[in-house]
Design a protein around this motif. Sequence first.
Motif, mmCIF file in Angstrom:
data_model
loop_
_atom_site.group_PDB
_atom_site.id
_atom_site.type_symbol
_atom_site.label_atom_id
_atom_site.label_comp_id
_atom_site.label_asym_id
_atom_site.label_seq_id
_atom_site.Cartn_x
_atom_site.Cartn_y
_atom_site.Cartn_z
ATOM 1 N N ILE A 45 2.533 1.674 -3.468
ATOM 2 C CA ILE A 45 1.562 2.129 -4.470
ATOM 3 C C ILE A 45 1.220 3.603 -4.254
ATOM 4 C CG2 ILE A 45 -0.837 1.872 -5.236
ATOM 5 C CD1 ILE A 45 -0.453 -1.178 -4.750
ATOM 6 N N SER A 98 4.154 5.756 -5.334
ATOM 7 C CA SER A 98 4.284 5.758 -6.793
ATOM 8 C C SER A 98 3.261 6.692 -7.434
ATOM 9 C CB SER A 98 4.092 4.344 -7.347
ATOM 10 O OG SER A 98 5.077 3.491 -6.846
ATOM 11 N N THR A 143 0.830 -1.205 0.000
ATOM 12 C CA THR A 143 0.000 0.000 0.000
ATOM 13 C C THR A 143 0.864 1.255 0.000
ATOM 14 O OG1 THR A 143 -1.719 -1.192 1.199
ATOM 15 C CG2 THR A 143 -1.843 1.209 1.236
#
Length: 60
Positions: free
Chosen positions: A38, A41, A35
């Motif tokens: 992500i 990113s 998590t």
Amino acid sequence: MQRIINFFRDVSREMKKVSWPKGKELRKYTITVLTTVIFASVFFAVIDLGISSVIRLFIE
């Protein structure tokens, strides 16, 4: 050769002392890491797109 054997014996002894996470903990930590990766990113992709757009405005 004896030094190498002693090294691996020491490694084996130390690995037995390690407190390994249980399955439930491992899943929890894995989900937390994924998590976070992500989120980071997506955050940096949005920032990069924003900066690129601002730079294009000044260049054109």
